[in-house]
Write a protein that holds these residues in place. Sequence first.
Motif, PDB file in Angstrom:
ATOM      1  N   PRO A  22       0.823  -1.211   0.000  1.00  0.00           N
ATOM      2  CA  PRO A  22       0.000   0.000   0.000  1.00  0.00           C
ATOM      3  C   PRO A  22       0.858   1.261   0.000  1.00  0.00           C
ATOM      4  N   ASP A  23       0.254   2.339  -0.456  1.00  0.00           N
ATOM      5  CA  ASP A  23       0.872   3.661  -0.350  1.00  0.00           C
ATOM      6  C   ASP A  23      -0.252   4.656  -0.130  1.00  0.00           C
ATOM      7  N   LEU A  24       0.047   5.728   0.581  1.00  0.00           N
ATOM      8  CA  LEU A  24      -0.944   6.767   0.887  1.00  0.00           C
ATOM      9  C   LEU A  24      -0.237   8.102   0.844  1.00  0.00           C
ATOM     10  N   PHE A  25      -0.760   9.027   0.014  1.00  0.00           N
ATOM     11  CA  PHE A  25      -0.075  10.308  -0.162  1.00  0.00           C
ATOM     12  C   PHE A  25      -1.034  11.361  -0.684  1.00  0.00           C
ATOM     13  N   PRO A  26      -0.737  12.650  -0.421  1.00  0.00           N
ATOM     14  CA  PRO A  26      -1.534  13.735  -0.995  1.00  0.00           C
ATOM     15  C   PRO A  26      -1.108  14.003  -2.426  1.00  0.00           C
ATOM     16  N   LEU A  27      -2.068  14.470  -3.231  1.00  0.00           N
ATOM     17  CA  LEU A  27      -1.788  14.741  -4.635  1.00  0.00           C
ATOM     18  C   LEU A  27      -2.628  15.931  -5.070  1.00  0.00           C
ATOM     19  N   SER A  28      -1.983  16.881  -5.729  1.00  0.00           N
ATOM     20  CA  SER A  28      -2.672  18.090  -6.174  1.00  0.00           C
ATOM     21  C   SER A  28      -3.588  17.784  -7.352  1.00  0.00           C
ATOM     22  N   VAL A  29      -4.700  18.535  -7.424  1.00  0.00           N
ATOM     23  CA  VAL A  29      -5.616  18.453  -8.558  1.00  0.00           C
ATOM     24  C   VAL A  29      -5.239  19.553  -9.534  1.00  0.00           C
ATOM     25  N   ARG A  30      -4.907  19.162 -10.734  1.00  0.00           N
ATOM     26  CA  ARG A  30      -4.406  20.101 -11.740  1.00  0.00           C
ATOM     27  C   ARG A  30      -5.385  21.267 -11.939  1.00  0.00           C
ATOM     28  N   GLY A  31      -4.805  22.477 -11.972  1.00  0.00           N
ATOM     29  CA  GLY A  31      -5.589  23.670 -12.244  1.00  0.00           C
ATOM     30  C   GLY A  31      -6.369  24.193 -11.066  1.00  0.00           C
ATOM     31  N   THR A  32      -6.145  23.623  -9.884  1.00  0.00           N
ATOM     32  CA  THR A  32      -6.857  24.066  -8.684  1.00  0.00           C
ATOM     33  C   THR A  32      -5.857  24.227  -7.552  1.00  0.00           C
ATOM     34  N   ASP A  33      -6.344  24.727  -6.436  1.00  0.00           N
ATOM     35  CA  ASP A  33      -5.508  24.790  -5.240  1.00  0.00           C
ATOM     36  C   ASP A  33      -5.885  23.665  -4.273  1.00  0.00           C
ATOM     37  N   ARG A  34      -6.579  22.656  -4.797  1.00  0.00           N
ATOM     38  CA  ARG A  34      -7.019  21.534  -3.970  1.00  0.00           C
ATOM     39  C   ARG A  34      -5.988  20.406  -4.002  1.00  0.00           C
ATOM     40  N   ALA A  35      -5.929  19.677  -2.911  1.00  0.00           N
ATOM     41  CA  ALA A  35      -5.152  18.439  -2.836  1.00  0.00           C
ATOM     42  C   ALA A  35      -6.051  17.364  -2.253  1.00  0.00           C
ATOM     43  N   ARG A  36      -5.973  16.166  -2.829  1.00  0.00           N
ATOM     44  CA  ARG A  36      -6.700  15.016  -2.306  1.00  0.00           C
ATOM     45  C   ARG A  36      -5.675  13.991  -1.816  1.00  0.00           C
ATOM     46  N   TRP A  37      -6.168  12.930  -1.218  1.00  0.00           N
ATOM     47  CA  TRP A  37      -5.306  11.827  -0.807  1.00  0.00           C
ATOM     48  C   TRP A  37      -5.581  10.620  -1.696  1.00  0.00           C
ATOM     49  N   VAL A  38      -4.519   9.942  -2.072  1.00  0.00           N
ATOM     50  CA  VAL A  38      -4.605   8.766  -2.930  1.00  0.00           C
ATOM     51  C   VAL A  38      -4.035   7.572  -2.173  1.00  0.00           C
ATOM     52  N   MET A  39      -4.800   6.478  -2.168  1.00  0.00           N
ATOM     53  CA  MET A  39      -4.308   5.219  -1.610  1.00  0.00           C
ATOM     54  C   MET A  39      -4.134   4.225  -2.750  1.00  0.00           C
ATOM     55  N   ILE A  40      -2.929   3.702  -2.889  1.00  0.00           N
ATOM     56  CA  ILE A  40      -2.621   2.664  -3.869  1.00  0.00           C
ATOM     57  C   ILE A  40      -2.572   1.320  -3.152  1.00  0.00           C
ATOM     58  N   VAL A  41      -3.202   0.307  -3.759  1.00  0.00           N
ATOM     59  CA  VAL A  41      -3.178  -1.039  -3.207  1.00  0.00           C
ATOM     60  C   VAL A  41      -2.949  -2.025  -4.350  1.00  0.00           C
ATOM     61  N   SER A  42      -1.902  -2.820  -4.261  1.00  0.00           N
ATOM     62  CA  SER A  42      -1.690  -3.883  -5.231  1.00  0.00           C
ATOM     63  C   SER A  42      -2.404  -5.146  -4.763  1.00  0.00           C
ATOM     64  N   LEU A  43      -2.816  -5.962  -5.739  1.00  0.00           N
ATOM     65  CA  LEU A  43      -3.443  -7.225  -5.364  1.00  0.00           C
ATOM     66  C   LEU A  43      -3.036  -8.319  -6.344  1.00  0.00           C
ATOM     67  N   ASN A  44      -2.959  -9.532  -5.808  1.00  0.00           N
ATOM     68  CA  ASN A  44      -2.555 -10.683  -6.613  1.00  0.00           C
ATOM     69  C   ASN A  44      -3.186 -11.948  -6.037  1.00  0.00           C
ATOM     70  N   PRO A  45      -3.954 -12.710  -6.887  1.00  0.00           N
ATOM     71  CA  PRO A  45      -4.380 -12.345  -8.241  1.00  0.00           C
ATOM     72  C   PRO A  45      -5.531 -11.348  -8.181  1.00  0.00           C
TER      73      PRO A  45
END
Length: 465
Positions: free
Chosen positions: A218-241
Amino acid sequence: MTDTTVDRAQDRATTHLRPVAHFTAHDTWLNDPNGLVFHDGTWHLFFQNNPHGDTHGNMSWGHATSTDLVTWTEQPVAIRHTDTEEIFSGSAVVDEKNTAGFAGPGQTALVAIYTSAYRPTHPTLAGRQAQSLAYSLDDGRTWTRYEGNPVLDRESADFRDPKVFWYDGADGDGYWVMAAVEAADRQVVLYRSDDLKQWHHLSTFGPAHATGGVWECPDLFPLSVRGTDRARWVMIVSLNPGGVAGGSGVQYFVGDFDGTTFVPDGPGGGPQGADWLDHGRDYYAPVSFNGVADGRRLTVGWASNWDYANDTPTAPWRSAMSLARELELVRTTDGRDRVVQRPVLPEEPRDGLVVHEVEVPTDEGRRHEIVLHGDGPDAVVLTVDAAARTLTGDRRRSGDTEFHPAFPSVDTAPLHDAGATVDLTVVVDGCVLEVFACGGLTALTQLVFPSTPLTRVTVREVAAA
């Protein structure tokens, strides 16, 4: 390893398959990237490595460094397995505040937080996975295990892959946050710490969306929204299978994080509600770099699939990393915030690396094939279907495809917000093909093993399906 004469013959036969900008180990196996960190002008890529062979086993942390993210120098093994412990995935941080107390005057510690996978030979922790620390006081060249390991033990056999980052609290009370997984339960567990040694549970996320396999990395981090002053948080999760293309895959969630709990946008639902970071079969376990001060979010993934990773036809090395990708969020026409990815490419042309910039029209439901080929009979066919709003990658005639029955495939990706034309950046580097479409809203990664390099491209319009 097998007989060295055979190895050298195989190496010569597959020299054109070794990438020049995608990192590969010199003569051993690698899988998940670990401990990605930027420090004092150097990018550090640690990775799951078998120091003794070209298939999975004896997991240790290999190490490579770069100053530009495309030219990598392999370093000595950083954290090596023992008779009682394998070193599974994790992360690394620059402990600038010396919260763990590992650094002396004038020193800065790099701290690795990794999973100790205890072997049956361990006298007390056999079969468990728990989180441990190691530290370096010489910019990652040598590492010392913390004598108090493990620092977080849930008495679980599937508790792994800690990604740790510094969170600045609203009242200036910053602390470390760990995102790890209870893999078999399809859950991301969040913890906090002031010193990297004592950890306290914050919350648990999941199961959600795609749950066809175990959750990992897993990973969790803030990420800016292009063209705005907003930032959201993104969680990445790998899975297998359970990946979108079969076998290994990577989903992501966009939402909000308040320092304790991650809340994703929208309802839960099954795999049909998932957002996929890559729609090819060969992109897994991506994590982002810590220590990047300019706000950019850069990731590296493993360019393979557990269905056939141990069988891919290269020697004496096996497996490659993806290119580094810079991430951003954009608001699409359906009102969703989605991840876009831009590959980090060399500033100057490089022998063995081919980049095609292609643009095809999508009016009136037109259908185009982008054929990647070389001097031999092998080819990969990318199809942009305007009516279906899809991109497909067909590698069934790409060269050596018979080493595993799961390898020949046609992978399909949606083309979000496709306009009157679709732009594609097609990167061919040895055995790795990465395709980015619609400004990076769509990514598709595939391994290919052609008899001659795929250096040419032919674009043709074909009849609608």
